[in-house]
Enzyme design. Structure first.
Site, mmCIF file in Angstrom:
data_model
loop_
_atom_site.group_PDB
_atom_site.id
_atom_site.type_symbol
_atom_site.label_atom_id
_atom_site.label_comp_id
_atom_site.label_asym_id
_atom_site.label_seq_id
_atom_site.Cartn_x
_atom_site.Cartn_y
_atom_site.Cartn_z
ATOM 1 N N ASN A 1 4.530 -10.985 11.822
ATOM 2 C CA ASN A 1 3.185 -10.426 11.675
ATOM 3 C C ASN A 1 2.449 -11.229 10.608
ATOM 4 O OD1 ASN A 1 0.914 -8.888 11.269
ATOM 5 N ND2 ASN A 1 1.991 -7.092 10.450
ATOM 6 N N LYS B 1 -0.514 -10.966 9.666
ATOM 7 C CA LYS B 1 -1.527 -10.158 8.955
ATOM 8 C C LYS B 1 -2.843 -10.947 8.828
ATOM 9 C CE LYS B 1 2.111 -7.499 6.802
ATOM 10 N NZ LYS B 1 2.569 -6.664 5.690
ATOM 11 N N HIS C 1 0.580 0.276 12.444
ATOM 12 C CA HIS C 1 1.096 -0.358 11.232
ATOM 13 C C HIS C 1 0.606 0.444 10.019
ATOM 14 C CE1 HIS C 1 1.897 -3.226 8.052
ATOM 15 N NE2 HIS C 1 2.701 -3.845 8.897
ATOM 16 N N GLU D 1 -0.468 -0.383 7.255
ATOM 17 C CA GLU D 1 -1.710 -0.873 6.639
ATOM 18 C C GLU D 1 -2.928 -0.349 7.397
ATOM 19 O OE1 GLU D 1 -0.568 -5.020 6.461
ATOM 20 O OE2 GLU D 1 0.948 -4.472 4.974
ATOM 21 N N GLU E 1 9.310 0.658 9.114
ATOM 22 C CA GLU E 1 8.840 -0.081 7.942
ATOM 23 C C GLU E 1 8.543 0.908 6.821
ATOM 24 O OE1 GLU E 1 7.058 -4.165 9.073
ATOM 25 O OE2 GLU E 1 5.473 -2.691 9.278
ATOM 26 N N GLY F 1 5.955 -5.881 1.423
ATOM 27 C CA GLY F 1 5.274 -6.824 0.533
ATOM 28 C C GLY F 1 5.619 -6.623 -0.935
ATOM 29 N N SER G 1 9.861 -6.730 3.378
ATOM 30 C CA SER G 1 10.470 -7.746 2.503
ATOM 31 C C SER G 1 11.713 -8.395 3.113
ATOM 32 C CB SER G 1 10.772 -7.157 1.122
ATOM 33 O OG SER G 1 9.574 -6.713 0.511
HETATM 34 P P1 13P Z 1 6.592 -8.083 4.358
HETATM 35 O O1 13P Z 1 7.714 -8.751 5.158
HETATM 36 O O2 13P Z 1 5.643 -9.051 3.767
HETATM 37 O O3 13P Z 1 7.138 -7.069 3.404
HETATM 38 O O4 13P Z 1 5.723 -7.258 5.443
HETATM 39 C C1 13P Z 1 6.347 -6.371 6.302
HETATM 40 C C2 13P Z 1 5.358 -5.930 7.318
HETATM 41 O O5 13P Z 1 4.484 -5.130 7.028
HETATM 42 C C3 13P Z 1 5.441 -6.513 8.661
HETATM 43 O O6 13P Z 1 4.591 -5.854 9.554
#
Ligand code: 13P
Length: 260
Positions: free
Chosen positions: A11, A13, A101, A103, A173, A179, A215
């Site tokens: 992803n 982002k 997601h 976010e 997740e 992150g 992560s």
């Molecule tokens: P990170 O791997 O940067 O922690 O992000 C995970 C994520 O949200 C993937 O959709």
């Protein structure tokens, strides 16, 4: 039909303009040609504006990855400024969509009802969906993560027509691990993966792939597969660096024999 193959999704982002995205796509292609993934399906999920360029490069250079989108509208078309429809994605050669997601849930008010409607729009259009679930740190601190994730699964997938089940993948997740560099412990991931599988099974959706995200790195990928019992990963930050993303895929490939 269920699959034994692992699945790694990158992803991207809100990173990489279309020039940078093509460059990363090419780097992934070169590494995969030298060392193809045998047991692992791969999906990359660029920003909307990069999709056309990335699908072109993947087609022309025959790179063994599928393309996903990070979000889609639950509506077919019309006055929805800023939104993108499933048919627009399909026309571009996109075959996967992330839905729910964290976010989007937290920053863009995507509540459970919108997640459920979006998921239905995605599968009805013939696209594969990755339903993202996961609890925040406060829920985890109160040890309420199982009920929280069950509620997310029921609300998104409850009553889904049987004919769409094969298009569904679930990604766990935990928000506190995204992150942050703080990965969930193997034991925590294993317990949640087991819980998700049992909820899915009770809903008539046994055998769907369950991924972990938060992560994930080349250093921890193999141990999460073996200790966490997952079917692959949804990778954020590490998917922006071709060598790291491919190292995660190779770690999955290497674990395949042990896992099956
Ligand atoms: P990170 O791997 O940067 O922690 O992000 C995970 C994520 O949200 C993937 O959709």
């Amino acid at each position: 039909m269920t699959t034994n193959r692992l699945l790694v999704i990158g992803n991207w982002k809100m990173n990489l303009d279309f020039v940078e995205a093509v460059h990363l796509g090419q780097q992934i292609g070169v590494i995969l040609k030298n060392r193809p993934a045998e047991h692992t399906d791969i999906v990359v999920v660029p920003p909307f504006v990069d999709l056309r360029s990335v699908t072109s490069i993947v087609d022309s250079e025959r790179i063994a990855v599928d393309i996903g989108a990070q979000h889609v509208s639950a509506n077919d078309n019309g006055a929805f400024t800023g939104e993108i429809s499933t048919s627009m994605l399909k026309r571009l050669g996109v075959t996967w969509v992330l839905v729910g997601h964290s976010e989007r849930r937290t920053m863009y008010h995507m509540d459970d009802e919108v997640v459920a409607r979006t998921l239905r729009a995605v599968v009805a259009s013939g696209l594969n969906v990755v339903l993202c679930v996961g609890e925040g740190g406060d829920v985890r601190d109160n040890d309420e993560q199982n009920d929280f994730v069950s509620a997310q699964l029921h609300s998104a997938l409850g009553g889904l027509d049987e004919k769409y089940i094969e298009q569904v993948t679930v990604a766990y997740e935990p928000i506190w691990a995204i992150g942050t560099g703080r990965t969930a412990e193997g034991e925590q991931i294993r317990a949640m993966t087991r819980h998700i599988r049992s909820v899915l099974s009770a809903m008539g959706m046994a055998g769907r792939r369950v991924l972990y995200g938060g992560s994930v790195s080349p250093e921890n990928a193999a141990s999460i597969i073996t200790e966490g019992g997952v079917d692959g990963f949804l990778v954020g930050g590490a998917s922006l660096v071709a060598e790291k993303f491919l190292a995660i895929i190779q770690a999955c490939d290497g674990c395949y024999a042990g896992k099956r």
